[in-house]
Design an enzyme around this catalytic site. Structure first.
Site, PDB file in Angstrom:
ATOM      1  CE  LYS A  84     -17.243  -6.389   2.926  1.00 48.36           C
ATOM      2  NZ  LYS A  84     -16.491  -7.612   3.336  1.00 48.36           N
ATOM      3  CG  PHE A 108     -10.300  -9.080  11.180  1.00 46.38           C
ATOM      4  CD1 PHE A 108      -9.096  -9.514  11.719  1.00 46.38           C
ATOM      5  CD2 PHE A 108     -10.492  -9.156   9.808  1.00 46.38           C
ATOM      6  CE1 PHE A 108      -8.098 -10.031  10.894  1.00 46.38           C
ATOM      7  CE2 PHE A 108      -9.497  -9.658   8.980  1.00 46.38           C
ATOM      8  CZ  PHE A 108      -8.296 -10.096   9.521  1.00 46.38           C
ATOM      9  CD  GLN A 109      -7.656  -6.881   7.569  1.00 47.43           C
ATOM     10  OE1 GLN A 109      -8.563  -6.683   6.754  1.00 47.43           O
ATOM     11  NE2 GLN A 109      -6.493  -7.399   7.225  1.00 47.43           N
ATOM     12  CG  MET A 112      22.486  12.386   3.497  1.00 44.07           C
ATOM     13  SD  MET A 112      23.701  13.399   2.618  1.00 44.07           S
ATOM     14  CE  MET A 112      22.867  13.656   1.049  1.00 44.07           C
ATOM     15  CD  GLU A 116      -1.659  -2.355   1.784  1.00 45.90           C
ATOM     16  OE1 GLU A 116      -2.532  -3.238   1.913  1.00 45.90           O
ATOM     17  OE2 GLU A 116      -0.466  -2.509   2.163  1.00 45.90           O
TER      18      GLU A 116
END
Length: 589
Positions: free
Chosen positions: A186, A136-137, A496, A74
């Site tokens: 959802k 969940f999630q 760096m 993602e």
């Protein structure tokens, strides 16, 4: 739904089908989301599937006119959308599911927010009744993303969700661009609706300024007209505001030297006689001297951030500051503006042009700027008995490409070498992470840039440390058949960090060097890309040509001199007029 809309499509008359076409297109909240994207003219999306966002993906199934690129992570989806927005100038779109999908977008959204890049994120969310129950999630996506987005919204109804998408697109695109997010429970995306969304619109209360105050414009123009040492500092807002042509015409008309910030790179062509290159911590010596010695500095679309200014007290100490920006919050935030001009960059430049009555008396000043250009050129040494120099690789790649070649970069030494040693002539060809400094940006950004501009060449310069963070994006480039080249400037270190440790921490190299790293050319081949290894300076041109001729993604593992550092350099918070050209100079600052 209406009674007619529930009749099977094959049983309806032509007249009934025509009357219910819009309703069919938005039978659910998810389909309204897709309709909102269609209304905005969205052509490409970058995302990763998951449970809570699945209804939206299901609604996309029948819409082949919108090309979805399935990313490997993602974060990569957000960076690809970000790069797409930079190149196109209009919002890129990324999608993710709830919980870890949404949180994985955060780095990319924070990056876009710092750089004012137009991005829309669509995140799945658990059903509304489950919100707050640690389902969940589940995560508080709105709360988590609020600090790093221009606008975010929790969708509450399938009847309004499509318009929320349009509003998010419009806000990402208008005024000071930036990332927006719509969180999609959802139950909202699965619920039925017969309300079709309208075209993208910003809220009535959103009215970004266009024209600056005419009184202040005239005062600023008078200051410029009488300046003996004028300079223009062109920032990213020049490109975001589509003001490059106005800038070029203005600078040439009044013969004012131009320095660019890192986000403003490409806004003014570096082969122009008035160009003084780039400014800031690793800017050109002559660019920094121009700013430091100016008596009137016209800053356009710049945040005056610390990497540009060094110490505020020593930044352009003798200059009256004219600051042009569309966001009032940026005016005098870091550098006090003597002439604050709040408005659209292109419009304000035209206002200044109309108000100016003469060119500044700056002939001697321009000669001085050219003298600095000759005295402090960007330079490096490449003895025959030493390893490959990264600057040489960048220069040789630049020589064989067209002016519209898009260059993406991760963050680190490789980013600075790419910025310094490429000759920038066009806007929207420099795609990198500026404000947030996100390692791992290059690979997904190259993907997003190529999708945005399939007819332009795309090369990404990455470091070995940066490449290891998002190398999985190679799988996407191979699957999509994207003709991009990734040049890994490999010094087996987080270069760096190592340079700073050597310069400011008495050489204590803690966690900056790799005792072992993969062979990136072999890794590329395992992904299905072409892998090339480059060590000999005599093989640079041949290797570049081989990469450019290959139809598909290529990784060049360029083994560079591990002792090479980035110069010029101004220590953090230092005086830009006192820059180091080598390690010995740095010790004296």
């Amino acid at each position: 739904m209406s009674e007619r809309a529930s009749v099977p499509k094959e049983e309806r008359t032509d007249e009934e089908q025509a009357e219910t076409e819009t309703v069919d297109g938005v039978a659910t909240g998810a389909e309204s989301v897709v309709a909102g994207l269609q209304n905005a003219g969205v052509e490409h999306l970058f995302g990763v599937q998951g449970g809570a966002i699945m209804p939206v993906y299901d609604a996309l199934y029948e819409h082949e006119e919108m090309d979805h690129i399935t990313m490997a992570h993602e974060q990569g989806a957000a960076h690809a959308a970000d790069a797409y927005g930079i190149v196109r100038g209009k919002p890129g779109v990324c999608l993710a599911t709830s919980g870890p999908g949404a949180t994985n977008l955060i780095t990319g959204l924070a990056d876009a927010n710092m750089d004012s890049d137009p991005v829309i994120a669509l995140t799945g969310q658990v059903p509304t009744d489950f919100v707050g129950n640690d389902a969940f999630q589940e995560t508080d996506t709105i709360g988590v993303t609020q600090p790093v987005t221009k606008y975010n919204k929790f969708a509450e109804s399938s009847d309004t969700v499509g318009d929320s998408i349009g509003e998010a697109w419009a806000l990402a695109n208008e005024g000071r661009q930036g990332p927006t997010l719509v969180d999609l429970p959802k139950d909202v995306t699965q619920s039925e609706t017969d309300v079709a969304p309208g075209l993208p619109e910003t809220p009535d209360t959103y009215n970004p300024p266009t024209e600056a105050d005419q009184v202040i414009v005239q005062e600023a123009a008078d200051a410029l007209a009488n300046a003996e040492r004028p300079a223009i500092l062109a920032g990213g807002g020049v490109i975001k505001g589509e003001a490059c042509e106005e800038l070029r015409a203005f600078a040439r008309e009044y013969e004012i030297p131009v320095v660019t910030t890192m986000p403003g790179t490409g806004s003014f062509p570096e082969d122009d006689e008035l160009s003084l290159g780039i400014a800031g911590m690793h800017g050109t010596g002559y660019g920094n001297l121009t700013i430091s010695n100016s008596d009137v500095l016209l800053g356009i679309g710049t945040r005056f951030d610390d990497r540009l200014t060094g110490g505020i007290d020593t930044f352009a100490p003798d200059a009256d500051i004219i600051h042009v920006d569309i966001d009032p919050a940026e005016i005098s935030k870091n550098v006090e503006a003597d002439y604050p001009l709040i408005g659209d960059a292109a419009v304000v430049i035209e206002q200044l042009d109309e108000a100016l009555t003469q060119s500044p008396p700056a002939g001697e000043w321009r000669e001085q700027c050219q003298t600095w250009k000759e005295e402090y050129p960007l330079d490096y040494e490449m003895p025959e008995d030493e390893p490959l120099k990264p600057q040489y690789v960048v220069e040789k790649y630049d020589e064989v490409t067209d002016d519209d070649c898009i260059v993406a970069a991760g963050v680190g030494q490789h980013q600075m070498w790419a910025w310094q040693y490429w000759t920038w002539k066009k806007p929207r060809t420099w795609v990198t992470s500026h404000g947030l400094g996100t390692m791992g940006y290059a690979v997904p950004a190259a993907i997003g840039a190529k999708v945005a501009a399939p007819d332009q060449e795309v090369v990404a310069f990455d470091g070995d440390g940066s490449f290891l963070m998002t190398a999985q994006g190679l799988s996407v480039a191979v699957r999509e058949g994207l003709n991009i080249t990734i040049v890994v400037l490999n010094n087996e270190a987080v270069g760096m960090v190592r340079q700073w440790q050597d310069g400011f921490y008495e050489g204590r190299r803690m966690a900056s060097e790799y005792p072992w790293i993969p062979e990136f050319d072999k890794l590329a081949e395992a992904f299905g890309a072409q892998g090339l290894r480059l060590e000999d300076p005599d093989e640079v041109e041949e290797t570049i040509q081989q990469a450019r001729e290959y139809e598909g993604p290529t990784v060049i593992d360029a083994i560079i001199d591990p002792t090479e550092n980035v110069y010029p350099m101004v220590p953090s918070g230092g005086d830009n007029a006192r820059f180091a050209l080598n390690e010995e100079h740095l010790d004296q600052l």
